[in-house]
Write an enzyme that holds these catalytic residues in place. Sequence first.
Site, PDB file in Angstrom:
ATOM      1  N   ASP A   1       8.694   5.908   1.394  1.00  0.00           N
ATOM      2  CA  ASP A   1       9.552   5.578   0.261  1.00  0.00           C
ATOM      3  C   ASP A   1       9.865   6.844  -0.527  1.00  0.00           C
ATOM      4  OD1 ASP A   1       6.746   5.524  -0.519  1.00  0.00           O
ATOM      5  OD2 ASP A   1       7.432   4.894  -2.498  1.00  0.00           O
TER       6      ASP A   1
ATOM      7  N   GLU B   1       4.438   4.308  -2.444  1.00  0.00           N
ATOM      8  CA  GLU B   1       3.586   5.316  -3.083  1.00  0.00           C
ATOM      9  C   GLU B   1       4.157   5.772  -4.408  1.00  0.00           C
ATOM     10  OE1 GLU B   1       2.194   9.373  -4.166  1.00  0.00           O
ATOM     11  OE2 GLU B   1       4.227   8.678  -3.670  1.00  0.00           O
TER      12      GLU B   1
END
Length: 489
Positions: A121, A188
């Site tokens: 991400d 994250e």
Amino acid sequence: MKKKIVWILLGLILLFIIVTGYNTITIKSKQPSPHPANTTLNQEEAVEHLAKAITFKTVSYQDRSQFDFKEFDKFTAFLQTSYPTVFQKLDFEKINGYGLVFKWKGSDSSKNPVGLTSHYDVVPVLKDTESKWDQDPFSGAVVDGKIWGRGTLDDKIGVIGILQAVDYLLANDFTPDRDLYFMFGFDEEIGGDEGANKIVSTLKKRGIMFDYVLDEGGAIVENMVPGVKQPVGVVGISEKGSATAQLTIEGSGGHSSQPKDHTNIGRIASAIVKLEDTQFKGELRGPGKDLFEYVAPEMSFGMKYVFANKMIFKPVIEKILLQKPASAALIRTTIAPTIFQSGEQYNALPERATAIINLRLMPGDSLQDVKKFIVDAIDDDDIKVTVTGSEASKVSSIDGWPFKSIQQAARNIYTNAVVAPYLMFAGSDAKHYDQIAKNTYRFLPVQITSEDLNRMHGTNEHISIENYLNAIKFYVEILKEASRMETVD
């Protein structure tokens, strides 16, 4: 009598010079001898894979309802197409839908596994900043020897770099002597609660315990440490905790034409000033102390003299480190007021004032310690103080084979770099893996500048092709080192 005192003083000075000089000239390097890697990569394929990975808009948002999981599905499908051998030879599973876990079975099941983790991400591109990019942030454009776009530094380079390394080793018939896990999170950037955290809870139920897990974190930076000419590669052995303190005062408002001497806004402002004037004590300890023990032998003589005798010069060192924000953050819990909320009308005294303060906690400082410090520093019983957040992660070992394997792998690629432990200021998924790993380390194997650090979550994020290829070579080396190193500390 005076002559005797003079001779005693001269003798003490001479003794001081001899002892401190001896400490300086006998300080030994903590750097392993490099074994330059001989890894020949398919550069065109490697660049193509990272460039394509950047085009998928796998963006993390604080509001999870904004996630476009179709892009995450496309990214996983892209990995399967790009790395068919990896998917065929390794065990693969999805955890919580989008956490990706690969297991490479080793030849000796009695050894604890090693894990490498990254995340795919990325942070959003701030609205109205797209035009400031030299290349479109999700183009994956390859221009002038650089790959452009979100994730080239944070952290699709880790995901793709690891998979390229595994693919290379499979093609060269490498078999690890222990199980290796490759674990890729998908949130994250907003804490990893649904990605890394769920991966950890699943592996924990299976009784998995890693000798170490390596995540992103420190990098190889030039001009980082005064007195050290070589680039310094910093490996995070802990990350600071992150806490939010809220200071609130409530009381009568009233018309602004008749204010009290000390209004709600004034008292909160005064509290912030007291905190900034007081500050937490700076102390050279823990990972910060370890950093300087590793870089001291590589310093110029004057700096080496000071750090070789840090027991004598510790107060001076601490005073110097406190003069700059970056080095001050290495030795103390930091205070950063970030939000102030009060008032709605220009001529009405607000009945409530609130300040939000972000604190980054040193290892060993608890949330309770932080709250007590704030209460004592502001010394105002009418101000309510609440503190929430997380404490620093555990401090991993620098004495055993796990840290040495990372250090050796980095030196094999960056032969001139000084590789040292340090304290990471930002957060990472590594903190989740503390539950199932004896050690967690944080290192992004690229050589970057201070400008690159600003680009990670900012405008014009990019990576040079050379840097990217070196990252792949590092991952090849670290997987080899996991089998080479003795596991008996």
